[in-house]
Write an enzyme that holds these catalytic residues in place. Structure first.
Site, mmCIF file in Angstrom:
data_model
loop_
_atom_site.group_PDB
_atom_site.id
_atom_site.type_symbol
_atom_site.label_atom_id
_atom_site.label_comp_id
_atom_site.label_asym_id
_atom_site.label_seq_id
_atom_site.Cartn_x
_atom_site.Cartn_y
_atom_site.Cartn_z
ATOM 1 N N ILE A 44 9.179 -59.977 -49.109
ATOM 2 C CA ILE A 44 9.008 -58.644 -49.708
ATOM 3 C C ILE A 44 9.810 -58.581 -51.013
ATOM 4 O O ILE A 44 11.019 -58.852 -51.002
ATOM 5 C CB ILE A 44 9.493 -57.554 -48.718
ATOM 6 C CG1 ILE A 44 8.662 -57.579 -47.416
ATOM 7 C CG2 ILE A 44 9.456 -56.180 -49.370
ATOM 8 C CD1 ILE A 44 7.192 -57.286 -47.589
ATOM 9 N N GLU A 171 14.574 -35.907 -38.805
ATOM 10 C CA GLU A 171 15.453 -36.757 -37.982
ATOM 11 C C GLU A 171 16.860 -36.202 -37.996
ATOM 12 O O GLU A 171 17.574 -36.227 -36.995
ATOM 13 C CB GLU A 171 15.448 -38.202 -38.498
ATOM 14 C CG GLU A 171 16.213 -39.185 -37.597
ATOM 15 C CD GLU A 171 17.685 -39.328 -37.917
ATOM 16 O OE1 GLU A 171 18.394 -39.989 -37.146
ATOM 17 O OE2 GLU A 171 18.162 -38.766 -38.926
ATOM 18 N N GLU A 172 17.254 -35.699 -39.179
ATOM 19 C CA GLU A 172 18.639 -35.233 -39.343
ATOM 20 C C GLU A 172 18.918 -33.954 -38.553
ATOM 21 O O GLU A 172 20.063 -33.557 -38.407
ATOM 22 C CB GLU A 172 18.957 -35.025 -40.838
ATOM 23 C CG GLU A 172 18.842 -36.290 -41.685
ATOM 24 C CD GLU A 172 19.919 -37.332 -41.397
ATOM 25 O OE1 GLU A 172 20.724 -37.127 -40.470
ATOM 26 O OE2 GLU A 172 19.937 -38.358 -42.104
ATOM 27 N N HIS A 287 25.770 -39.246 -45.612
ATOM 28 C CA HIS A 287 25.560 -37.794 -45.526
ATOM 29 C C HIS A 287 26.280 -37.031 -46.629
ATOM 30 O O HIS A 287 26.621 -35.862 -46.433
ATOM 31 C CB HIS A 287 25.955 -37.258 -44.142
ATOM 32 C CG HIS A 287 24.918 -37.585 -43.115
ATOM 33 N ND1 HIS A 287 24.949 -37.090 -41.826
ATOM 34 C CD2 HIS A 287 23.830 -38.387 -43.177
ATOM 35 C CE1 HIS A 287 23.910 -37.563 -41.160
ATOM 36 N NE2 HIS A 287 23.221 -38.352 -41.954
ATOM 37 N N ASP A 306 12.842 -58.149 -45.744
ATOM 38 C CA ASP A 306 12.160 -59.399 -45.374
ATOM 39 C C ASP A 306 12.128 -59.584 -43.856
ATOM 40 O O ASP A 306 11.126 -60.059 -43.301
ATOM 41 C CB ASP A 306 12.856 -60.592 -46.044
ATOM 42 C CG ASP A 306 12.643 -60.622 -47.556
ATOM 43 O OD1 ASP A 306 11.718 -59.948 -48.049
ATOM 44 O OD2 ASP A 306 13.423 -61.321 -48.243
HETATM 45 N N1 DPN Z 1 20.529 -41.711 -37.497
HETATM 46 C C1 DPN Z 1 21.248 -41.918 -38.707
HETATM 47 C C2 DPN Z 1 21.244 -40.726 -39.574
HETATM 48 O O1 DPN Z 1 20.186 -40.480 -40.050
HETATM 49 O O2 DPN Z 1 22.239 -40.072 -39.787
HETATM 50 C C3 DPN Z 1 22.458 -42.692 -38.724
HETATM 51 C C4 DPN Z 1 22.537 -43.810 -37.779
HETATM 52 C C5 DPN Z 1 21.501 -44.684 -37.573
HETATM 53 C C6 DPN Z 1 23.703 -43.951 -37.109
HETATM 54 C C7 DPN Z 1 21.608 -45.702 -36.659
HETATM 55 C C8 DPN Z 1 23.828 -44.956 -36.219
HETATM 56 C C9 DPN Z 1 22.781 -45.839 -35.998
HETATM 57 ZN ZN ZN Z 2 21.511 -39.394 -41.702
HETATM 58 CA CA CA Z 3 12.576 -60.389 -50.366
#
Ligand code: DPN
Ligand code: ZN
Ligand code: CA
Length: 317
Positions: A44, A171-172, A287, A306
């Site tokens: 990639i 997700e957050e 963050h 990759d």
């Molecule tokens: N889930 C993540 C976030 O978006 O803040 C951070 C994270 C990912 C923390 C994977 C630990 C392991």
């Molecule tokens: Zn995050």
């Molecule tokens: Ca690459």
């Protein structure tokens, strides 16, 4: 005219010679892949992944500095990714949900073909926190999954399994988008997903190389790739269950993924094997407003992108 056997061979040779003169190559000379051979995964181009990050940064800058759930920068990010996928021949679907009184969106992209009874998925969250542009968290995963999907199209890849890519909203706010996606699958469609690969923070500026310790076959695929590079990995422990693989795992889907570290501090032993700075966070801008395009380690982003493509190819062939 009735030719003897040797005469036929001469005619065949003459036709081949004419073909060679006309085209500069012998027709049919390209070697056919061995039956059951695994098509080689592409390298990639990290420059392409970084170009997507530049676009996500511009989107944040033009939309109040973030790409958070319910804000204009989130939808603009989704529209950017969707346009690239549509142009590459994907079938894209936007899934809408509501969280904290605001509309959220998932983007799902299916690559036409393959056995839809065996679906390999790769995904990442596309939203940032409100504090900043979210370029490592999680432009990095979003851009690498996008570029892998585009590489599938460029290669004209025809895997045995069906490929599906996902970009999750909110997700957050607690893996809201990915949970919504999983909860809205019929049980038959859930059972068709043979694996889900998650990429959340894969370009951390002081990187570690962490592989999720979940499905053993997926874990081994990632570890094999890094072994081939001569890069040691560790099991991911910082956030078990803290990202979008969790809803899939809870629904019984085999999961795995990669991670380059968030706010945990790199130990002296980790700095000795990976380089970087001991006693400093893997991502000091986690963050926060400094999670910009400057907050990316290009080597980590390249290796993880990759490895992502290698796993997609290997696990779908
Ligand atoms: N889930 C993540 C976030 O978006 O803040 C951070 C994270 C990912 C923390 C994977 C630990 C392991
Ligand atoms: Zn995050
Ligand atoms: Ca690459």
């Amino acid at each position: 005219m009735k030719l003897p056997v040797s005469g036929r061979a001469t005619v065949t040779a003459a036709v081949a010679a004419v073909t060679l003169l006309a085209t500069g190559s012998i027709a049919g000379a390209a070697p056919a892949p061995e039956p059951g051979a695994i098509a080689a995964a592409p390298d990639i181009p990290v420059a392409n992944v970084k170009a997507h990050l530049t676009q996500l940064q511009s989107i944040a800058t033009a939309n109040g500095g973030n790409r958070a759930h319910g804000r204009t920068g989130y939808k603009a990010s989704l529209d950017y990714v969707k346009a690239k996928l549509d142009a590459a021949g994907y079938t894209t679907t936007i899934q809408q949900f509501t969280s904290s009184g605001r509309t959220g969106y998932n983007l799902v992209a299916d690559w036409p073909g393959g056995d839809t009874g065996q679906v390999l998925m790769a995904g990442s969250h596309l939203d940032s926190v409100t504090a900043g542009a979210g370029i490592n968290d999680n432009g990095s995963g979003s851009a690498a999954v996008l570029e892998t999907a585009l590489a599938v199209s460029r290669a004209g890849y025809h895997p045995t399994k069906h490929l599906r890519f996902g970009w999750w909203g909110a997700e957050e706010l607690g893996m809201v988008g990915s949970r919504y996606y999983v909860n809205n699958l019929t049980s038959a469609n859930r059972a068709r997903i043979s694996g889900y690969l998650n990429f959340d923070m894969i370009g951390s500026p002081n990187p570690g190389y962490f592989v999720y310790d979940d499905d053993p076959a997926i874990e081994k695929t990632f570890k094999d790739y890094f072994t081939g590079l001569g890069v040691p990995t560790e099991i991911e422990t910082e956030g078990d269950g803290r990202s979008d693989h969790a809803p899939f795992k809870n629904a019984g889907v085999p999961v795995g993924g990669l991670f380059s570290g968030a706010d945990y501090l790199k130990t002296a032993a980790q700095a000795a094997k990976w380089g970087g700075t001991a006693g400093r966070a893997f991502d000091r801008c986690y963050h926060s407003s400094c999670d910009t395009t400057a907050n990316i380690n290009d080597t980590a982003l390249d290796r993880n992108a990759d490895a992502l493509a290698y796993a997609v190819w290997t696990l779908s062939s």
